[in-house]
Write an enzyme that holds these catalytic residues in place. Structure first.
Site, PDB file in Angstrom:
ATOM      1  N   LYS A 159       0.874  -1.174   0.000  1.00  0.00           N
ATOM      2  CA  LYS A 159       0.000   0.000   0.000  1.00  0.00           C
ATOM      3  C   LYS A 159       0.913   1.227   0.000  1.00  0.00           C
ATOM      4  O   LYS A 159       1.141   1.840   1.057  1.00  0.00           O
ATOM      5  CB  LYS A 159      -0.915  -0.063   1.230  1.00  0.00           C
ATOM      6  CG  LYS A 159      -2.129   0.834   1.164  1.00  0.00           C
ATOM      7  CD  LYS A 159      -3.096   0.472   2.277  1.00  0.00           C
ATOM      8  CE  LYS A 159      -4.180   1.514   2.481  1.00  0.00           C
ATOM      9  NZ  LYS A 159      -5.082   1.691   1.349  1.00  0.00           N
TER      10      LYS A 159
HETATM   11  N1  PMP Z   1      -7.789  -1.916  -2.771  1.00  0.00           N
HETATM   12  C1  PMP Z   1      -7.292  -0.682  -2.661  1.00  0.00           C
HETATM   13  C2  PMP Z   1      -6.592  -0.061  -3.825  1.00  0.00           C
HETATM   14  C3  PMP Z   1      -7.428   0.026  -1.445  1.00  0.00           C
HETATM   15  O1  PMP Z   1      -6.941   1.264  -1.315  1.00  0.00           O
HETATM   16  C4  PMP Z   1      -8.126  -0.580  -0.369  1.00  0.00           C
HETATM   17  C5  PMP Z   1      -8.301   0.168   0.924  1.00  0.00           C
HETATM   18  N2  PMP Z   1      -7.215  -0.033   1.791  1.00  0.00           N
HETATM   19  C6  PMP Z   1      -8.628  -1.876  -0.541  1.00  0.00           C
HETATM   20  C7  PMP Z   1      -8.435  -2.523  -1.765  1.00  0.00           C
HETATM   21  C8  PMP Z   1      -9.341  -2.583   0.566  1.00  0.00           C
HETATM   22  O2  PMP Z   1      -8.419  -2.988   1.556  1.00  0.00           O
HETATM   23  P1  PMP Z   1      -8.840  -3.110   3.087  1.00  0.00           P
HETATM   24  O3  PMP Z   1     -10.029  -3.988   3.151  1.00  0.00           O
HETATM   25  O4  PMP Z   1      -7.640  -3.702   3.736  1.00  0.00           O
HETATM   26  O5  PMP Z   1      -9.117  -1.735   3.562  1.00  0.00           O
END
Ligand code: PMP
Length: 320
Positions: A159
């Site tokens: 991320k």
């Molecule tokens: N994909 C992207 C590109 C994101 O930014 C997020 C948000 N963090 C998610 C998927 C979903 O991830 P999570 O469930 O861990 O928040």
């Protein structure tokens, strides 16, 4: 922003007032997107405020650091404690917690060797990310004209701040065209994800979601939904999905920390299934919110209560 953010920000081990939490304009991160971050929610439960899957998020933060070749000066336990302390210091209520690890100020060359790796955590007053009615009524989305990058270009398992230029383009295009969100295809044309959400489709009793190899972030909420769907006896398939699966799906929804479980009712103005929140989506929402809001037993150990207020001083003092 001032009122969206809560008053105290943890920076490199110290609590700083919102107004003073600043970095230099020549910080490496400002120019090259050299950061990794997390988005985490704390919920009100009958047993007090609890942070949802804090361990999994902090592990993903450390994984992102490793992929980005950033070495933070805080380990897993310290990050866990700092996350809880930041929520407590800001009043200990339900909120969105944003840790960020970034390359700071030293030299502006692209080579980041010797540039400090700094860590900060803030809490925000975030309600429903995709609008007030999104969870009950669903949203309208389009397939984005922007794709996710090819597998050996950007590390989508991490991320990283830099990845979110792609997300911004997807989101801005969708909003400009009158949709709430966009769905990106991967570089081969298979379904990937939303700008900040993972994607699920339902057909019959089977729940489908793109694979890790389709340029997606390994979402924490995605993992929860797969666990809950399997508990309900549904088949869950991680597969390469062609675009036209969107058209013939009975149900579609996004998952994410901010988006939670948000139903999708139209894609490119084509109605998904019956055009309202589908029965499997609804069951998954109920199962999910029952756990995170403390109505059901936390049978998977997903809730991390923030410790009693008495520990706040000690945590703050211990900070470097
Ligand atoms: N994909 C992207 C590109 C994101 O930014 C997020 C948000 N963090 C998610 C998927 C979903 O991830 P999570 O469930 O861990 O928040």
């Amino acid at each position: 922003m001032a009122r969206e953010a809560q008053p105290v920000i943890w920076m490199n081990g110290k609590f700083i007032a919102f107004e003073d939490a600043k970095i230099h304009i020549l910080s490496h991160v400002v120019h090259y997107g050299s950061s990794v971050f997390e988005g985490i929610r704390a919920y009100d439960t009958p047993r007090g405020t609890a942070i949802f899957r804090l361990d999994r998020h902090m592990q993903r933060l450390l994984d992102s650091c490793k992929i980005a070749r950033m070495v933070p000066t805080y380990g897993f336990d310290e990050l866990m404690e700092a996350g809880k302390a930041t929520v407590r210091e800001n009043g200990g209520k339900a909120c969105y917690l944003r840790p960020v690890v970034y390359r700071g100020f030293r030299t502006l060359g692209v080579n980041p060797t010797g540039v400090p790796v700094d860590v900060a955590m803030a809490t925000l007053n975030w309600g429903k990310y995709l609008g007030k009615d999104a969870l009950d009524k669903g949203i309208a989305v389009r397939v984005s004209s922007w794709r996710r990058a090819a597998p050996d270009t950007f590390p989508f398992m991490a991320k990283t701040g830099a990845n979110y230029m792609n997300s911004q383009l997807i989101k801005l295009e969708a909003i400009a065209d009158g949709y709430e969100e966009g769905i990106a295809l991967d570089s081969f044309g298979f379904l990937a994800e939303g700008s900040g959400e993972n994607l699920f489709l339902v057909r019959g009793d089977t729940v489908y979601t793109p694979t890790q190899a389709n340029a997606i972030l390994p979402g924490v909420t995605r993992d929860c939904v797969m666990v809950l769907a399997r508990e309900m006896g549904l088949e869950v398939r991680e597969e390469q999905l062609p675009r036209e699966m969107l058209t013939i799906a009975d149900e579609a929804f996004f998952t994410g920390t901010a988006a939670e479980i948000t139903p999708i009712t139209t894609i490119d103005r084509i109605q998904v299934g019956a055009g309202r929140v589908g029965p499997i989506t609804k069951r998954l929402q109920v199962a999910f919110f029952d756990i995170i809001e403390g109505r059901a037993r936390d049978r998977h150990g997903w809730l991390f209560p923030i410790a009693a207020a008495g520990k706040v001083q000690r945590a703050a003092k211990k900070a470097r």
